[in-house]
Design a protein around this motif. Structure first.
Motif, mmCIF file in Angstrom:
data_model
loop_
_atom_site.group_PDB
_atom_site.id
_atom_site.type_symbol
_atom_site.label_atom_id
_atom_site.label_comp_id
_atom_site.label_asym_id
_atom_site.label_seq_id
_atom_site.Cartn_x
_atom_site.Cartn_y
_atom_site.Cartn_z
ATOM 1 N N UNK A 41 7.986 13.343 6.748
ATOM 2 C CA UNK A 41 7.261 12.961 5.531
ATOM 3 C C UNK A 41 7.935 11.787 4.832
ATOM 4 N N UNK A 42 9.281 11.778 4.834
ATOM 5 C CA UNK A 42 9.987 10.723 4.115
ATOM 6 C C UNK A 42 9.921 9.391 4.842
ATOM 7 N N UNK A 290 14.387 1.398 2.338
ATOM 8 C CA UNK A 290 14.425 0.336 1.332
ATOM 9 C C UNK A 290 13.022 -0.006 0.841
ATOM 10 N N UNK A 291 12.056 -0.047 1.746
ATOM 11 C CA UNK A 291 10.682 -0.305 1.318
ATOM 12 C C UNK A 291 10.159 0.813 0.420
ATOM 13 N N UNK A 292 10.468 2.033 0.778
ATOM 14 C CA UNK A 292 10.050 3.162 -0.052
ATOM 15 C C UNK A 292 10.688 3.089 -1.435
ATOM 16 N N UNK A 293 11.980 2.714 -1.463
ATOM 17 C CA UNK A 293 12.673 2.607 -2.746
ATOM 18 C C UNK A 293 12.093 1.465 -3.584
ATOM 19 N N UNK A 294 11.806 0.301 -2.947
ATOM 20 C CA UNK A 294 11.228 -0.827 -3.680
ATOM 21 C C UNK A 294 9.858 -0.475 -4.245
ATOM 22 N N UNK A 295 9.058 0.221 -3.453
ATOM 23 C CA UNK A 295 7.733 0.616 -3.935
ATOM 24 C C UNK A 295 7.860 1.602 -5.106
ATOM 25 N N UNK A 296 8.775 2.530 -4.971
ATOM 26 C CA UNK A 296 8.976 3.484 -6.071
ATOM 27 C C UNK A 296 9.477 2.784 -7.324
ATOM 28 N N UNK A 297 10.376 1.796 -7.177
ATOM 29 C CA UNK A 297 10.908 1.074 -8.318
ATOM 30 C C UNK A 297 9.822 0.255 -9.027
ATOM 31 N N UNK A 298 8.925 -0.390 -8.224
ATOM 32 C CA UNK A 298 7.833 -1.164 -8.824
ATOM 33 C C UNK A 298 6.879 -0.253 -9.578
ATOM 34 N N UNK A 299 6.546 0.899 -8.977
ATOM 35 C CA UNK A 299 5.654 1.838 -9.644
ATOM 36 C C UNK A 299 6.285 2.390 -10.921
ATOM 37 N N UNK A 300 7.583 2.671 -10.873
ATOM 38 C CA UNK A 300 8.259 3.167 -12.070
ATOM 39 C C UNK A 300 8.288 2.111 -13.162
ATOM 40 N N UNK A 301 8.486 0.835 -12.778
ATOM 41 C CA UNK A 301 8.487 -0.239 -13.771
ATOM 42 C C UNK A 301 7.105 -0.412 -14.400
ATOM 43 N N UNK A 302 6.050 -0.321 -13.561
ATOM 44 C CA UNK A 302 4.689 -0.432 -14.096
ATOM 45 C C UNK A 302 4.387 0.711 -15.065
ATOM 46 N N UNK A 303 4.798 1.908 -14.705
ATOM 47 C CA UNK A 303 4.545 3.049 -15.579
ATOM 48 C C UNK A 303 5.306 2.918 -16.894
ATOM 49 N N UNK A 304 6.548 2.419 -16.830
ATOM 50 C CA UNK A 304 7.313 2.207 -18.050
ATOM 51 C C UNK A 304 6.665 1.140 -18.937
ATOM 52 N N UNK A 305 6.221 0.038 -18.307
ATOM 53 C CA UNK A 305 5.544 -1.017 -19.084
ATOM 54 C C UNK A 305 4.244 -0.515 -19.698
ATOM 55 N N UNK A 306 3.514 0.322 -18.955
ATOM 56 C CA UNK A 306 2.247 0.843 -19.481
ATOM 57 C C UNK A 306 2.483 1.715 -20.710
#
Length: 388
Positions: A41-42, A290-306
């Motif tokens: 899964x990971x 690393x791709x999974x971490x980058x995607x998670x970081x971008x999503x977390x940043x978007x959620x924080x900005x929202x």
């Protein structure tokens, strides 16, 4: 038979069983880890493919390595009358892994070569192969290919004879690994075709080159090396058969030292492949992680900005609650401040550092790149803007 030699043989059996048990436990644990659902899964299908390849090559190396250990410790016996005396004092009158060499002798009759009658043997393989060119759609070239059209195997009971009249019956020779036959006949028949066949070949993408007919035989009086389980039967006869513990069974026309060197080089090659595959698999897993971490970081940043944008917008709406009118009414001011992207929502955010007010916050979040749609400058921060 000396007590010391019997004790040495028993220690050899215990060591072989211990190595086999360790190998089975390692492969079993590796299979559990590689098929773990959390791991799949990971890291997805790419990781599982790489790990399956690593597991296969690692298992192949372990098999070859254990075979080499068996070779190094396997007792080497001469076929003579003393061999029966040795087996009588061993447990169950059986040696689980032993090396013997002898001359091939038929038990009853022998086989004659289909093409050269003067050649006789005890095992015969006749193979018909088709050689052809196959068009590769990937590389756009014609590639060599071959396939077996027909294969026939004839075998008769045979034994290995020693210096005296003692013989060891060889059982299940077709299950043995190793090169134990010689090519006695080989002929290539080139294919011939007309214009219609040429057109059909270009349409189908297959060009037949011809047929290769091969005859291989295990000749009588050939010196054969056998590695397997040596057993003294109840009728007093000796037999060599596949080991009951699952170890590799070998028959070879090469001597034992040559056979051992070949497996040493093969084990080194598979070890290098296993290490290279492990490194490649680790690199792929690191890349996926690393791709999974980058995607998670971008999503977390978007959620924080929202959340920050919603908070600032709520504060602005509370300050102008008494002055604002209903948003559902499409007056002239609303039409002037409409989003330039969706053309339905009002412009409710300002893009910094450029300062353009051109879109709603939902359209800003949908931008493929964080660049202003007007001036193409990088967007550093987004703040809410309120139109009274």
């Amino acid at each position: 038979m000396k007590v010391y030699e019997v004790f040495k043989l028993n220690l050899f059996y215990l060591y072989n069983n211990f190595c086999l048990a360790n190998r089975c436990v390692f492969i079993y644990v590796s299979c559990i880890l590689m098929n773990c659902k959390v791991f799949s899964f990971l890291f997805g299908c790419c990781g599982s493919r790489e790990d399956s390849l690593v597991l296969y090559k690692s298992e192949r190396y372990l098999v070859l390595h254990s075979t080499i250990l068996f070779f190094q410790n396997a007792p080497h016996f001469t076929i003579d009358a003393k061999l029966k005396d040795l087996l009588k004092v061993t447990p169950e009158t059986c040696l689980q892994y032993a090396v013997i060499e002898g001359h091939v002798k038929p038990v009853d009759e022998h086989l004659s070569s289909q093409f050269k009658k003067e050649i006789v043997g005890v095992l015969q393989k006749i193979t018909l192969k088709e050689h052809r060119l196959v068009w590769s759609g990937f590389s756009h070239i014609w590639m060599d290919d071959e396939r077996i059209l027909h294969q026939r195997v004839n075998t008769l009971p045979f034994a290995l004879a020693g210096t005296d009249r003692t013989v060891v019956r060889v059982l299940s020779p077709l299950e043995a690994a190793g090169k134990y036959t010689e090519v006695t006949y080989e002929k290539f028949n080139q294919a011939s075709y007309g214009l219609g066949d040429l057109l059909g070949q270009y349409v189908s993408g297959v060009k037949p080159k011809g047929h290769l007919e091969i005859e291989e035989m295990l000749k009588v009086d050939t010196i054969l090396t056998g590695v397997g389980e040596l057993k003294l039967n109840t009728d007093g006869t000796l037999s060599l058969r596949p080991p009951s513990d699952g170890s590799q069974y070998f028959l070879s026309i090469a001597d034992f030292d040559t056979l051992q060197r070949e497996h040493d080089s093969m084990a080194a090659w598979w070890k290098a492949l296993a290490v290279a595959s492990a490194l490649a698999g680790a690199a792929v897993l690191l890349w996926v992680g690393l791709r999974y971490y980058d995607r998670w970081r971008v999503q977390a940043k978007k959620e924080q900005d929202r959340k920050e944008f919603a908070r600032l917008r709520a504060e602005a709406e509370r300050q102008h609650a008494n002055e604002a009118g209903p948003r559902a009414v499409l007056d002239g001011s609303y039409r002037e401040n409409i989003c330039l992207i969706c053309l339905s929502e009002p412009r409710d955010c300002v893009l910094l550092d450029c300062g353009h007010v051109c879109c709603c916050y939902l359209c800003f979040q949908s931008l493929p790149q964080p660049k202003c749609p007007i001036c193409r400058q990088d967007i550093v921060k987004v703040l809410p803007v309120y139109h009274p």
